[in-house]
Design an enzyme around this catalytic site. Structure first.
Site, mmCIF file in Angstrom:
data_model
loop_
_atom_site.group_PDB
_atom_site.id
_atom_site.type_symbol
_atom_site.label_atom_id
_atom_site.label_comp_id
_atom_site.label_asym_id
_atom_site.label_seq_id
_atom_site.Cartn_x
_atom_site.Cartn_y
_atom_site.Cartn_z
ATOM 1 N N THR A 95 0.906 -1.088 -0.254
ATOM 2 C CA THR A 95 -0.087 0.013 -0.048
ATOM 3 C C THR A 95 0.787 1.351 -0.104
ATOM 4 O OG1 THR A 95 -1.886 -1.140 1.155
ATOM 5 C CG2 THR A 95 -1.881 1.449 1.020
ATOM 6 N N LYS A 170 -7.580 0.982 -2.827
ATOM 7 C CA LYS A 170 -7.206 0.362 -1.628
ATOM 8 C C LYS A 170 -7.386 1.335 -0.530
ATOM 9 C CE LYS A 170 -5.306 -2.412 1.645
ATOM 10 N NZ LYS A 170 -3.733 -2.712 1.269
#
Length: 270
Positions: A95, A170
């Protein structure tokens, strides 16, 4: 079958390496320590201590390190891209900021390499079961080439647009995830005010209309605090990326910010 380079064979990455090897792919994984290399060999892959060796001849190189800075080091400050063959794909599971993905994609293009940000939702048990959710951002052709490889541990695999969009989806997902944990903490506090023990609530609520995937995970842990403790390291890091990215883009988390923390800090039961 394909040759896959893998960087970041840790808590999340090692089960991915195992899934790739079990699917018949030739996997070369980075292992800096003797313990890491032993775990990689036990998973059915080859272990190398040099990034160039991991990238040589690879159809796909997957990066699954912890932070944005580590992704930048691996992809921008190391010889990895130069070692990879033209036509290969670099996939980033970590991420990170969409801007990091864009910077890596620009650098990789000079080497004839496509970049796909393959953001993940789930944990090691999902990887082992082959049902890790993947949000893919990148060129359609690159996504099509690596989809059969990622199916070793990913399902569903969702193409959500150009490079950077996997991370954007995300980040929204993780903002909602953190907010739902915050809401459950407040719900547990309300229950206590009404004389209901948190454990009783967590046994009952998953059967009601308020049920959610997060609630089921919290209930399995027995308390909001216990679940928050288990996911805290990754959650805190990802929420920091959310806040930074939204600020960079001039956006606003709105009510999500208040639920996550904001002016009314989330209270985790003692």
């Amino acid at each position: 079958m394909s040759r896959v380079g893998f960087i970041g064979a840790g808590r999340m990455g090692l089960p991915m390496v195992r899934g790739l090897a079990e699917a018949g792919h030739e996997v070369r994984a980075l292992g800096r320590s003797s313990e890491s290399r032993a775990a990689i060999y036990a998973s059915g892959a080859e272990a190398f201590s040099d990034l160039s060796e991991v990238g040589e001849g690879a159809d796909l190189v997957t990066v699954c390190v912890f932070s944005d800075d580590q992704v930048r080091h691996v992809c921008l400050d190391s010889p990895l891209l130069a070692a990879m063959p033209s036509g290969a794909v670099l996939a980033v599971h970590t991420t990170v900021s969409p801007r990091t993905v864009e910077a890596v994609a620009e650098r990789a293009a000079a080497h004839g390499i496509d970049v796909v940000d393959a953001a993940v939702s789930g944990g090691p048990p999902d990887i082992a079961a082959g049902c890790l959710t993947l949000f893919l951002g990148g060129p359609e052709g690159a996504v099509a080439r690596i989809r059969p490889i990622l199916q070793s541990y990913g399902d569903p695999i969702l193409h959500v647009g150009p490079s950077g969009n996997g991370q954007r989806v995300k980040l929204v997902n993780n903002a909602l995830f953190a907010a739902q944990i915050g809401l459950l903490a407040e719900a547990a506090d309300l229950g206590r005010q009404l004389g209901i023990d948190e454990s009783v609530l967590l046994e009952a609520l998953p059967h009601g209309s308020s049920a959610s995937r997060v609630m089921g995970s919290v209930a399995a842990r027995g308390s909001v605090r216990s679940f928050r403790s288990a996911v805290g390291e990754f959650l805190d890091k990802d929420v920091a990326v959310v806040r930074k990215t939204v600020a960079e883009l001039g956006g606003d988390l709105g009510i999500l910010d208040s639920v996550i923390s904001g002016g009314h800090p989330v209270r985790y039961p003692r």
